[in-house]
Design an enzyme around this catalytic site. Structure first.
Site, PDB file in Angstrom:
ATOM      1  N   GLU A  28       0.796  -1.537   0.280  1.00 24.85           N
ATOM      2  CA  GLU A  28      -0.060   0.473  -0.419  1.00 24.85           C
ATOM      3  C   GLU A  28       0.687   1.042  -0.185  1.00 24.85           C
ATOM      4  OE1 GLU A  28      -2.444  -0.564   3.627  1.00 24.85           O
ATOM      5  OE2 GLU A  28      -2.786  -2.829   3.397  1.00 24.85           O
ATOM      6  N   LYS A  80       1.949   4.385   1.185  1.00 21.69           N
ATOM      7  CA  LYS A  80       2.589   5.247   2.926  1.00 21.69           C
ATOM      8  C   LYS A  80       1.970   6.890   2.687  1.00 21.69           C
ATOM      9  CE  LYS A  80       5.725   4.995   6.606  1.00 21.69           C
ATOM     10  NZ  LYS A  80       5.572   6.264   6.865  1.00 21.69           N
ATOM     11  N   ASP A 100       1.335  10.661   3.759  1.00 23.41           N
ATOM     12  CA  ASP A 100       1.942  11.006   4.748  1.00 23.41           C
ATOM     13  C   ASP A 100       1.058  12.125   5.285  1.00 23.41           C
ATOM     14  OD1 ASP A 100       3.794  12.328   6.202  1.00 23.41           O
ATOM     15  OD2 ASP A 100       5.155  13.630   4.341  1.00 23.41           O
ATOM     16  N   TYR A 146      -6.944   1.577   5.796  1.00 21.93           N
ATOM     17  CA  TYR A 146      -6.449   0.534   5.370  1.00 21.93           C
ATOM     18  C   TYR A 146      -6.362  -0.785   6.439  1.00 21.93           C
ATOM     19  CZ  TYR A 146      -3.187   3.659   8.102  1.00 21.93           C
ATOM     20  OH  TYR A 146      -2.190   4.212   9.519  1.00 21.93           O
ATOM     21  N   LYS A 152      10.710   3.978   3.484  1.00 18.99           N
ATOM     22  CA  LYS A 152      10.410   4.912   3.111  1.00 18.99           C
ATOM     23  C   LYS A 152      11.723   5.435   2.208  1.00 18.99           C
ATOM     24  CE  LYS A 152       9.576   7.012   5.706  1.00 18.99           C
ATOM     25  NZ  LYS A 152       9.322   8.055   7.337  1.00 18.99           N
ATOM     26  N   CYS A 186      14.620  48.544  -0.552  1.00 23.54           N
ATOM     27  CA  CYS A 186      13.244  48.080  -1.424  1.00 23.54           C
ATOM     28  C   CYS A 186      14.215  47.688  -3.551  1.00 23.54           C
ATOM     29  CB  CYS A 186      12.109  48.431  -1.931  1.00 23.54           C
ATOM     30  SG  CYS A 186      10.807  48.320  -2.872  1.00 23.54           S
ATOM     31  N   CYS A 195      11.203  50.251  -5.952  1.00 24.32           N
ATOM     32  CA  CYS A 195      11.475  51.616  -5.304  1.00 24.32           C
ATOM     33  C   CYS A 195      12.444  52.038  -4.730  1.00 24.32           C
ATOM     34  CB  CYS A 195       9.766  51.776  -3.846  1.00 24.32           C
ATOM     35  SG  CYS A 195       9.823  51.221  -2.560  1.00 24.32           S
ATOM     36  N   CYS A 197       8.430  46.691   3.368  1.00 28.38           N
ATOM     37  CA  CYS A 197       8.811  47.286   2.023  1.00 28.38           C
ATOM     38  C   CYS A 197       7.825  48.519   2.707  1.00 28.38           C
ATOM     39  CB  CYS A 197       9.004  47.900   0.735  1.00 28.38           C
ATOM     40  SG  CYS A 197       8.879  49.459  -0.511  1.00 28.38           S
ATOM     41  N   CYS A 252       5.185  52.426  -4.111  1.00 29.28           N
ATOM     42  CA  CYS A 252       5.861  51.336  -4.710  1.00 29.28           C
ATOM     43  C   CYS A 252       5.120  50.238  -5.543  1.00 29.28           C
ATOM     44  CB  CYS A 252       6.102  49.723  -3.880  1.00 29.28           C
ATOM     45  SG  CYS A 252       7.367  48.870  -3.775  1.00 29.28           S
TER      46      CYS A 252
END
Length: 668
Positions: free
Chosen positions: A114, A116, A118, A226, A313, A407, A410, A425, A431
């Site tokens: 099956e 796995k 997460d 499962y 894994k 920035c 600008c 900023c 901006c």
């Protein structure tokens, strides 16, 4: 047959039909009815159940919506311990697992492979075909009872299909956040100037533990089951149990496979190691289980894990590549995000050229230098991120990567609050990325939903000096935009018509569209419902704002600061003059008042109407629903079956106790 008998028959018909529609849509992925027809049938069922409260059924499809009453979780013991699986990382380790199994059972063994998943482990208990309990893994012996939250997950049946199932059994599975939904919710976080969620796994686990089950229902979790556990009524093999579980209405892995040998197991692993990037939900490996239940019982358990199952894994999908440069992006809220520009590299089936560096602290933690060789992974299999540096490949004269001071667009000096990770900023009004970002946010579907105005068109209008803020949109004329690049007469008419129609958009969406930092859709609704108009919001102090449900100090401060800017006041006035809705409509104001304004009320017990209705009444009349009793509680609204501990605390603090009838008199 009388009307009541007909209605009761209709209730049963609607429940059974809607359960089947749910199964087809969420488990089989084969929709069998339109969303509209489903919603109409659900509404009819809700109305009938209100008419006949004696027909209440906790497994009814109407009970999936969840409640927004805050609660704390209780811990309960697992009937069967939730053990963890042993991990392997090589095929040699799997071969050793096979050898141990064969030494103990001394006969041929089949395996079930099956995916796995997460996510967050869950154990579901069913009694007489009804879902009665959902527990998290916890420490394996005791878990949190999250039944109300789990009931909002539509791929989990509240009532089983058919009638052949054990009277009592548990089924184990994994609750997940699908990639698509994860990306949508992260986009909303970024749009609101907030840090995005790290990965789907953590997001799913956090969502499952939310105190607000209504919000859980809106998050769009999924669940794959499962393993069935019953005293003696299951099938003789795990593979048959999986097929049986699907017949009962559970969503099981469509990719599970029965394998006759370890060579077939290896082939299954190799296939999914290459193709896992195409899945809709995250996985981090493969689970291998002995198929025969009698053999499982013969193999037994260690103190921590079953001897008849093991996980393989996958190695984290990562790659090494060269850092070519670091660029800095400015978002709608002014947040500046560093981005690693990389030599193209293949990762999880895609070519990666850019990866997030998050913020200055992240760069310092990596000790990142120019032209470093870096490792790149996909966080949650979606978002590429730099995870490390190979210092041995670093050039002797390489300079450390430093965060910019000004920035990048600008030139304004950046600022960083003491309690925040991001730089901003502060040039909010001039901006360009911020100006265009706010306009794009304002016209978006969840805000003003102006037809014909996408990012490219906004950029065009900005470059042509036709719009410099959201209010400028309402001064546009067809003659202003017709003839612009890729702009014909029909396109121009469509845009102007869309802008005109947007003047009827309800006030809460307008408030959301203003783009006030931390004011997302939910907060905008709360503010509008509590204060009714933009004028009242502007005139409300931070202290008063914090008394509104779900408005914390950070949000309240942001709202106050927004309206301290004269340019924002001028913007609001221009929107008013254009005819944009700046207060709740008369229809929305029905049954609203200030009679409970500033009052904090705690509900407890059961009432003649639903808690959601009572909570809405309190909010519509200016009150604040609190989740726990404290010295700041103004009233304790007591229904039937109030817990003695809570009542004792109320009496100790001398909090006035009112009934449902007394509350209604207060708001008459």
């Amino acid at each position: 047959m009388g009307k009541k008998e007909q209605d009761i028959q209709r209730i049963e018909y609607l429940r059974n039909t809607l359960r089947e529609y749910n199964y087809n849509y969420y488990v089989k992925a084969q929709p069998s009815v339109s969303d509209y027809d489903f919603d109409m049938m659900l509404k009819e069922l809700q109305d009938l159940e209100l008419t006949y409260p004696e027909m209440f059924d906790p497994s009814s499809p109407t009970q999936r919506v969840g409640s927004d009453i805050n609660k704390s979780f209780t811990q309960e013991p697992h009937k069967y311990p939730m053990l963890s699986l042993g991990n392997t990382y090589t095929k040699e380790e799997l071969k050793a697992f096979e050898d141990r199994v064969f030494r103990m059972v001394k006969e041929p063994v089949e395996y079930v492979c099956e995916l796995k998943y997460d996510g967050s482990s869950i154990s579901l208990t069913y009694e007489n075909g009804l879902l009665t309990k959902a527990l998290t893994r916890g420490d394996g012996a005791i878990g949190d009872n999250v039944t109300d939250n789990v009931k909002t997950i539509r791929s989990i049946p509240l009532k089983l299909r058919g009638n052949e199932y054990p009277d009592f059994f548990e089924i184990r599975g994994e609750i997940l956040m699908p990639f698509k939904r994860f990306e949508e919710l992260n986009a909303e976080k970024i749009e609101n100037g907030e840090e995005p969620y790290a990965n789907p796994r953590n997001f799913a686990a956090g969502t499952l533990k939310l105190q607000n089950s209504k919000l859980v229902g809106e998050r769009g979790l999924d669940c794959y089951l499962y393993y069935m556990l019953a005293e003696d009524e299951t099938k003789p093999t795990h593979w048959e149990n999986l097929q049986w579980a699907e017949e009962l209405g559970f969503k099981t892995s469509p990719d599970a496979k029965l394998c006759a040998s370890m060579e077939e197991v290896f082939a299954f692993i190799d296939y999914w190691d290459k193709h896992r990037a195409n899945l809709a939900v995250p996985i981090d490996g493969i689970v291998v289980k002995v198929n025969n239940i009698a053999q499982q019982e013969q193999l037994g358990y260690t103190a921590k894990s079953p001897r008849w199952a093991i996980s393989y894994k996958f190695k984290a999908e990562s790659a090494m590549t060269r850092l070519e440069s670091v660029s800095f992006q400015v978002g709608r809220t002014g947040a500046v995000t560093p981005v690693a520009n990389l030599s193209p590299v293949q990762l999880a089936g895609t070519t990666v050229r850019r990866a997030s560096l998050h913020n200055e602290d992240f760069i310092i933690g990596l000790d990142l230098h120019e032209e470093d060789t870096v490792s790149v992974e996909k966080g949650g299999e979606i978002i590429p991120k730099v995870t490390g540096v190979d210092i041995s490949e670093r050039k002797p004269d390489a300079k450390a990567v430093t965060f910019i001071k000004d920035c990048p667009v600008c030139g304004t000096p950046l600022v960083r609050a003491i309690d925040e990770a991001n730089h901003y900023c502060p040039n909010i009004t001039d901006c360009p990325p911020q100006v265009k970002g706010r306009i794009i946010h304002f016209v978006s579907r969840k805000a003003m939903d102006i037809d014909g105005l996408g990012e490219e068109t906004i950029d065009l209008l900005y470059r042509e000096n036709l719009v410099d803020d959201i209010a400028d949109l309402y001064s546009l004329k067809i003659s202003d935009i017709i003839g612009l690049e890729r702009m014909g007469e029909k396109s121009a008419e469509r845009i102007i018509q869309g802008i005109e129609v947007s003047k009827q958009v309800p006030f809460p969406r307008v408030l959301y569209g203003l783009g006030i930092r931390y004011v997302g859709q939910t907060v905008a609704k709360q503010l509008a419902l509590a204060l009714h108009s933009i004028d009242k919001i502007m005139a409300t102090s931070q202290e008063e704002l914090e008394k509104i449900d779900e408005i914390g100090g950070k949000i309240a401060e942001s709202v106050v600061n927004f309206f301290l800017e004269m340019k924002n006041i001028q913007l609001i006035n221009r929107l008013k003059e254009a005819g944009v809705q700046m207060m709740l409509s008369e229809e929305a104001l029905v049954d609203t008042s200030d009679k409970l304004r500033g009052l904090s009320i705690v509900l407890s017990g059961t009432f003649s109407r639903s808690r959601d209705e009572i909570k809405e009444l309190i909010e519509k009349n200016g009150g604040k629903n609190s989740s726990s009793v404290s010295k700041n509680t103004d009233y304790f609204l007591a229904g039937e079956k109030v817990g003695p501990a809570k009542m004792a605390k109320v009496e100790k603090l001398n909090i006035p106790i009112i009934s449902e009838e007394e509350l209604l008199k207060m708001i008459e």
